[in-house]
Design a protein around this motif. Sequence first.
Motif, PDB file in Angstrom:
ATOM      1  N   CYS A 144       0.833  -1.211   0.000  1.00  0.00           N
ATOM      2  CA  CYS A 144       0.000   0.000   0.000  1.00  0.00           C
ATOM      3  C   CYS A 144       0.863   1.254   0.000  1.00  0.00           C
ATOM      4  N   TYR A 145       1.898   1.263   0.821  1.00  0.00           N
ATOM      5  CA  TYR A 145       2.785   2.425   0.867  1.00  0.00           C
ATOM      6  C   TYR A 145       3.581   2.567  -0.433  1.00  0.00           C
ATOM      7  N   SER A 148       1.478   4.310  -3.053  1.00  0.00           N
ATOM      8  CA  SER A 148       1.379   5.749  -2.802  1.00  0.00           C
ATOM      9  C   SER A 148       2.622   6.468  -3.316  1.00  0.00           C
ATOM     10  N   ALA A 212      -5.160   2.736   0.022  1.00  0.00           N
ATOM     11  CA  ALA A 212      -5.494   3.394   1.289  1.00  0.00           C
ATOM     12  C   ALA A 212      -6.552   2.605   2.053  1.00  0.00           C
ATOM     13  N   LEU A 215      -4.997  -0.590   3.437  1.00  0.00           N
ATOM     14  CA  LEU A 215      -4.205  -0.327   4.641  1.00  0.00           C
ATOM     15  C   LEU A 215      -5.108  -0.157   5.856  1.00  0.00           C
ATOM     16  N   TYR A 216      -6.206   0.549   5.665  1.00  0.00           N
ATOM     17  CA  TYR A 216      -7.165   0.725   6.760  1.00  0.00           C
ATOM     18  C   TYR A 216      -7.764  -0.616   7.166  1.00  0.00           C
ATOM     19  N   GLU A 219      -4.655  -2.741   8.918  1.00  0.00           N
ATOM     20  CA  GLU A 219      -4.007  -2.245  10.125  1.00  0.00           C
ATOM     21  C   GLU A 219      -4.809  -1.175  10.859  1.00  0.00           C
ATOM     22  N   ASP A 221      -5.403   1.653   9.898  1.00  0.00           N
ATOM     23  CA  ASP A 221      -4.541   2.823   9.717  1.00  0.00           C
ATOM     24  C   ASP A 221      -5.103   3.673   8.584  1.00  0.00           C
ATOM     25  N   ALA A 222      -5.509   4.907   8.901  1.00  0.00           N
ATOM     26  CA  ALA A 222      -6.105   5.793   7.899  1.00  0.00           C
ATOM     27  C   ALA A 222      -5.078   6.737   7.304  1.00  0.00           C
ATOM     28  N   ASP A 223      -3.792   6.414   7.416  1.00  0.00           N
ATOM     29  CA  ASP A 223      -2.712   7.313   7.017  1.00  0.00           C
ATOM     30  C   ASP A 223      -2.804   7.726   5.542  1.00  0.00           C
ATOM     31  N   LEU A 224      -3.209   6.816   4.653  1.00  0.00           N
ATOM     32  CA  LEU A 224      -3.224   7.105   3.217  1.00  0.00           C
ATOM     33  C   LEU A 224      -4.584   7.616   2.723  1.00  0.00           C
ATOM     34  N   TYR A 226      -7.377  10.133   2.025  1.00  0.00           N
ATOM     35  CA  TYR A 226      -7.468  11.591   1.911  1.00  0.00           C
ATOM     36  C   TYR A 226      -8.641  11.938   1.030  1.00  0.00           C
TER      37      TYR A 226
END
Length: 226
Positions: A144-145, A148, A212, A215-216, A219, A221-224, A226
Amino acid sequence: MPRESYQDKLDDLREDVLYMSEVVLERLRLGLDALEQKDEELAQEVIEGDHEVNQMYLELEQDCIDLLALQQPVASDLRFIAASFKIITDLERIADLATNLGDYSLEAEEDVFPEVDIQTVADVTIEMVEAAMDGYANQDADTCYEISETDDEVDALCERASEAVVRDLIEREVTDEATEEEVERLMGDVSRLLLTIRDLERVGDHAVNIAARTLYMVENDADLIY
């Protein structure tokens, strides 16, 4: 609903989402082929095939709703269902962009800017979607990262391609003998090429959206997002 049956439904949803991605990617490849080859028959196949993707989307949307309604899911299952719903939305929009390519190819007559490497941009964006769906299938956060980060490369490629089109247009001399029809044809080709670049950039954006949501899902994780 028995837990085993519920888990089967979750597994089926994952497989169906992955199948939808395969169909959408095939539509995207066909749209690019139609544009490159100026193939009207292929273009019509892409345009008419959009109905199949829309129907697939509606059926999967209902599956997600049913899964939420049939049994109160635990947190991880809830994230999976929510992520799947968002991912099929991005896939449906990629299919719409593939349809745009089919439309452009019906109107394009010649390559007025052969130096603009559309295929390289297309290859990278397709790889992004493929990688995003692999990340979804394998619940791989690292992928995922990476997607991005690749999006920055796509944005740069698209910016350079657009600049090349505009620069060439500025430098190109239109003689006094050029007819209004010839000028309009040139401007139409320029517009379609810029729209193609824009649409491919949007495909990359949808791949990032898929990553994104994955990933959520994996994990929380909402980091990606937007």
